[in-house]
Design a protein around this motif. Structure first.
Motif, PDB file in Angstrom:
ATOM      1  N   VAL A 176     -55.252   7.768   3.625  1.00 32.36           N
ATOM      2  CA  VAL A 176     -56.673   7.596   3.296  1.00 32.36           C
ATOM      3  C   VAL A 176     -57.477   7.493   4.589  1.00 32.36           C
ATOM      4  CG1 VAL A 176     -58.359   6.061   2.221  1.00 32.36           C
ATOM      5  CG2 VAL A 176     -56.163   6.513   1.090  1.00 32.36           C
ATOM      6  N   PRO A 177     -58.595   8.211   4.705  1.00 34.60           N
ATOM      7  CA  PRO A 177     -59.384   8.147   5.939  1.00 34.60           C
ATOM      8  C   PRO A 177     -60.280   6.920   5.989  1.00 34.60           C
ATOM      9  CG  PRO A 177     -60.381   9.704   4.416  1.00 34.60           C
ATOM     10  CD  PRO A 177     -59.101   9.247   3.781  1.00 34.60           C
ATOM     11  N   LEU A 178     -60.469   6.404   7.203  1.00 34.78           N
ATOM     12  CA  LEU A 178     -61.506   5.407   7.457  1.00 34.78           C
ATOM     13  C   LEU A 178     -62.762   6.193   7.832  1.00 34.78           C
ATOM     14  CD1 LEU A 178     -62.484   2.481   7.873  1.00 34.78           C
ATOM     15  CD2 LEU A 178     -61.769   2.707  10.266  1.00 34.78           C
ATOM     16  N   LYS A 179     -63.660   6.356   6.881  1.00 40.62           N
ATOM     17  CA  LYS A 179     -64.810   7.234   7.094  1.00 40.62           C
ATOM     18  C   LYS A 179     -65.860   6.534   7.949  1.00 40.62           C
ATOM     19  CE  LYS A 179     -64.103  10.083   3.031  1.00 40.62           C
ATOM     20  NZ  LYS A 179     -64.703  10.697   1.833  1.00 40.62           N
ATOM     21  N   ARG A 180     -66.304   7.256   8.986  1.00 37.72           N
ATOM     22  CA  ARG A 180     -67.302   6.726   9.913  1.00 37.72           C
ATOM     23  C   ARG A 180     -68.398   7.767  10.103  1.00 37.72           C
ATOM     24  NH1 ARG A 180     -63.389   5.723  14.913  1.00 37.72           N
ATOM     25  NH2 ARG A 180     -63.268   7.970  14.564  1.00 37.72           N
ATOM     26  N   ARG A 181     -69.601   7.290  10.397  1.00 37.56           N
ATOM     27  CA  ARG A 181     -70.747   8.184  10.511  1.00 37.56           C
ATOM     28  C   ARG A 181     -70.530   9.259  11.573  1.00 37.56           C
ATOM     29  NH1 ARG A 181     -75.429   7.982  13.603  1.00 37.56           N
ATOM     30  NH2 ARG A 181     -74.737   6.005  14.516  1.00 37.56           N
ATOM     31  N   GLY A 182     -69.851   8.909  12.658  1.00 35.97           N
ATOM     32  CA  GLY A 182     -69.702   9.838  13.764  1.00 35.97           C
ATOM     33  C   GLY A 182     -68.616  10.881  13.593  1.00 35.97           C
ATOM     34  N   ASP A 183     -67.925  10.894  12.451  1.00 33.42           N
ATOM     35  CA  ASP A 183     -66.801  11.805  12.272  1.00 33.42           C
ATOM     36  C   ASP A 183     -67.169  13.116  11.587  1.00 33.42           C
ATOM     37  OD1 ASP A 183     -64.908  10.157  13.487  1.00 33.42           O
ATOM     38  OD2 ASP A 183     -64.586   9.025  11.651  1.00 33.42           O
ATOM     39  N   LYS A 184     -68.460  13.372  11.369  1.00 31.71           N
ATOM     40  CA  LYS A 184     -68.852  14.631  10.731  1.00 31.71           C
ATOM     41  C   LYS A 184     -68.725  15.794  11.714  1.00 31.71           C
ATOM     42  CE  LYS A 184     -73.782  13.969  11.715  1.00 31.71           C
ATOM     43  NZ  LYS A 184     -73.985  15.144  12.584  1.00 31.71           N
ATOM     44  N   ARG A 185     -68.756  16.999  11.181  1.00 32.06           N
ATOM     45  CA  ARG A 185     -68.689  18.181  12.035  1.00 32.06           C
ATOM     46  C   ARG A 185     -69.845  18.176  13.030  1.00 32.06           C
ATOM     47  NH1 ARG A 185     -66.290  19.541   7.455  1.00 32.06           N
ATOM     48  NH2 ARG A 185     -64.538  21.019   7.481  1.00 32.06           N
ATOM     49  N   PRO A 186     -69.578  18.562  14.263  1.00 31.70           N
ATOM     50  CA  PRO A 186     -70.659  18.543  15.259  1.00 31.70           C
ATOM     51  C   PRO A 186     -71.723  19.589  14.941  1.00 31.70           C
ATOM     52  CG  PRO A 186     -68.713  19.636  16.153  1.00 31.70           C
ATOM     53  CD  PRO A 186     -68.305  19.051  14.828  1.00 31.70           C
ATOM     54  N   ASP A 187     -72.986  19.229  15.156  1.00 25.35           N
ATOM     55  CA  ASP A 187     -74.081  20.187  15.057  1.00 25.35           C
ATOM     56  C   ASP A 187     -75.138  19.833  16.092  1.00 25.35           C
ATOM     57  OD1 ASP A 187     -75.705  18.102  14.010  1.00 25.35           O
ATOM     58  OD2 ASP A 187     -75.086  18.591  11.969  1.00 25.35           O
ATOM     59  N   GLU A 188     -76.089  20.724  16.284  1.00 25.52           N
ATOM     60  CA  GLU A 188     -77.087  20.520  17.328  1.00 25.52           C
ATOM     61  C   GLU A 188     -77.877  19.238  17.130  1.00 25.52           C
ATOM     62  OE1 GLU A 188     -76.311  24.957  17.049  1.00 25.52           O
ATOM     63  OE2 GLU A 188     -76.590  23.278  15.649  1.00 25.52           O
ATOM     64  N   ALA A 189     -78.115  18.868  15.877  1.00 28.29           N
ATOM     65  CA  ALA A 189     -78.918  17.680  15.604  1.00 28.29           C
ATOM     66  C   ALA A 189     -78.231  16.398  16.045  1.00 28.29           C
ATOM     67  CB  ALA A 189     -79.237  17.603  14.104  1.00 28.29           C
ATOM     68  N   GLY A 190     -76.933  16.444  16.221  1.00 30.58           N
ATOM     69  CA  GLY A 190     -76.199  15.243  16.589  1.00 30.58           C
ATOM     70  C   GLY A 190     -76.157  14.955  18.081  1.00 30.58           C
ATOM     71  N   PHE A 191     -76.764  15.809  18.885  1.00 30.83           N
ATOM     72  CA  PHE A 191     -76.640  15.639  20.332  1.00 30.83           C
ATOM     73  C   PHE A 191     -77.249  14.338  20.840  1.00 30.83           C
ATOM     74  CE2 PHE A 191     -78.619  16.115  24.553  1.00 30.83           C
ATOM     75  CZ  PHE A 191     -77.450  16.156  25.310  1.00 30.83           C
ATOM     76  N   LEU A 192     -78.425  13.980  20.357  1.00 34.37           N
ATOM     77  CA  LEU A 192     -79.173  12.871  20.953  1.00 34.37           C
ATOM     78  C   LEU A 192     -78.417  11.554  20.930  1.00 34.37           C
ATOM     79  CD1 LEU A 192     -82.837  13.567  19.789  1.00 34.37           C
ATOM     80  CD2 LEU A 192     -81.821  13.906  22.052  1.00 34.37           C
ATOM     81  N   ASP A 193     -77.678  11.282  19.851  1.00 35.77           N
ATOM     82  CA  ASP A 193     -76.959  10.008  19.785  1.00 35.77           C
ATOM     83  C   ASP A 193     -75.440  10.192  19.835  1.00 35.77           C
ATOM     84  OD1 ASP A 193     -76.642  11.156  17.318  1.00 35.77           O
ATOM     85  OD2 ASP A 193     -77.125   9.341  16.167  1.00 35.77           O
ATOM     86  N   ASN A 194     -74.973  11.325  20.382  1.00 36.04           N
ATOM     87  CA  ASN A 194     -73.526  11.544  20.422  1.00 36.04           C
ATOM     88  C   ASN A 194     -72.896  10.680  21.520  1.00 36.04           C
ATOM     89  OD1 ASN A 194     -72.026  13.345  22.706  1.00 36.04           O
ATOM     90  ND2 ASN A 194     -74.245  13.820  22.689  1.00 36.04           N
ATOM     91  N   PRO A 195     -71.667  10.181  21.303  1.00 40.98           N
ATOM     92  CA  PRO A 195     -71.018   9.305  22.278  1.00 40.98           C
ATOM     93  C   PRO A 195     -70.160  10.035  23.306  1.00 40.98           C
ATOM     94  CG  PRO A 195     -69.695   9.366  20.302  1.00 40.98           C
ATOM     95  CD  PRO A 195     -70.895  10.260  20.045  1.00 40.98           C
ATOM     96  N   LEU A 196     -70.165  11.375  23.272  1.00 36.72           N
ATOM     97  CA  LEU A 196     -69.194  12.130  24.063  1.00 36.72           C
ATOM     98  C   LEU A 196     -69.727  12.586  25.407  1.00 36.72           C
ATOM     99  CD1 LEU A 196     -67.659  14.339  21.225  1.00 36.72           C
ATOM    100  CD2 LEU A 196     -66.873  12.109  22.062  1.00 36.72           C
ATOM    101  N   THR A 197     -70.915  13.178  25.420  1.00 41.66           N
ATOM    102  CA  THR A 197     -71.411  13.822  26.640  1.00 41.66           C
ATOM    103  C   THR A 197     -72.931  13.781  26.712  1.00 41.66           C
ATOM    104  OG1 THR A 197     -71.484  15.910  27.885  1.00 41.66           O
ATOM    105  CG2 THR A 197     -71.352  16.080  25.493  1.00 41.66           C
ATOM    106  N   SER A 198     -73.461  13.772  27.932  1.00 41.54           N
ATOM    107  CA  SER A 198     -74.903  13.850  28.170  1.00 41.54           C
ATOM    108  C   SER A 198     -75.352  15.289  28.402  1.00 41.54           C
ATOM    109  CB  SER A 198     -75.269  13.020  29.403  1.00 41.54           C
ATOM    110  OG  SER A 198     -74.762  11.711  29.310  1.00 41.54           O
TER     111      SER A 198
END
Length: 311
Positions: A176-198
């Protein structure tokens, strides 16, 4: 072919099967310039895949290194282990040692020029730490990018949460997955608050790769993965763990990391007997896909620790 992510020249791709019958996808490259310096064995973090590292592979090639890498079991182009292909899963953290040991024996030793240098990111960094405690002659040096020795903000709770995940797995909920907000498929809209890269262009490149091949996507971790990984993290935070790391080791931490605990990495670095740690200012978690100034510091650290030692 993804135009924003060209394949480095000279690649050879194949599959290798582990003793427990898991098929791993791998790729190897020759050096592209400079004197022969050996082979970089590059191991990835959770959810990652070979294609994500093409730029970094080309950087290593240009320094005179052959490069060998593979997708861990359960992700990338390797065998997925449960029915839901988008959920991260592993039975035991030791299974990653099985993957690395198989790759070393079946691909690195017969097909790649020595000496061998292990470069590991995040989850792959934790697997690399364990590898150095199991076999001290597989690799000459180990270079780690934000290794997953503890999750951000869980410095005092990782053991308790791991025990809970173990219990849920025992009760039949391991897949069973532990579902988290940040685990969705990456898209352009997610850049501003992404934890991976600036870096917008490198972030967009990750979006392009998944859009071109959705089969590479991995989202939420399963409770079984959490139980296995947190048990390994607890062990890595014991005071005596660093004393078992006898191979020359450099640990890089990201000052703005919100995935891996930078304080935990600093504590590990202070305990190392045959290595040290460096905190990269201004960097988010994915040091190899950060901005040019951050990547410049990362590659300079690599050169000082590995490239210049081969002359």
């Amino acid at each position: 072919m993804v135009p924003s992510n060209p394949v480095p020249a000279g690649v050879r791709v194949g599959y290798v099967t582990t003793p427990d019958r898991v098929k791993l996808r791998y790729a190897i490259w020759p050096k592209s310039a400079g004197p022969h310096r050996g082979t970089v064995c590059l191991v990835q973090g959770r959810t990652e895949y070979i294609e994500k590292y093409f730029e970094t592979i080309a950087d290593f090639q240009a320094r005179g290194f052959a490069v060998a890498t593979f997708d861990w079991r359960g992700q990338g182009g390797s065998d997925r282990l449960i029915g839901n292909r988008t959920v991260g899963y592993v039975d035991r953290f030791d299974d990653y040692w099985t993957d690395l040991r198989t790759f070393h024996a079946e691909i690195l030793l017969p097909d790649c020029p020595p000496p061998f240098y292990l470069v590991g990111h995040s989850m792959g960094g934790l697997a690399s730490l364990y590898a150095t405690t199991r076999d001290r002659v597989m690799f000459d040096r180990v270079f780690l990018s934000a290794p997953m020795v503890c999750l951000h903000g869980m410095e005092h709770s990782i053991g308790g949460f791991g025990a809970l995940a173990e219990t849920l797995s025992f009760l039949g909920l391991g897949a069973v997955p532990l579902k988290r907000r940040g685990d969705k498929r990456p898209d352009e809209a997610g850049f501003l608050d992404n934890p991976l890269t600036s870096d917008l262009l490198r972030y967009t490149r990750m979006v392009d790769i998944i859009r071109a091949d959705d089969g590479l996507y991995i989202g939420s971790p399963s409770f079984r993965w959490l139980a296995a990984s947190m048990k390994a993290m607890v062990e890595a935070n014991r005071e005596d763990f660093a004393g078992r790391l006898q191979i020359p080791l450099l640990v890089l931490a990201a000052a703005r990391d919100t995935i891996v605990s930078t304080p935990a990495l600093e504590q590990l670095g202070l305990r190392l007997r045959n290595g040290r740690h460096v905190v990269i200012a201004g960097a988010k978690h994915e040091l190899f896909i950060e901005t040019d100034p951050v990547r410049g510091q990362v590659l300079a650290a690599f050169d000082a620790f590995i490239t210049n030692q081969t002359r």
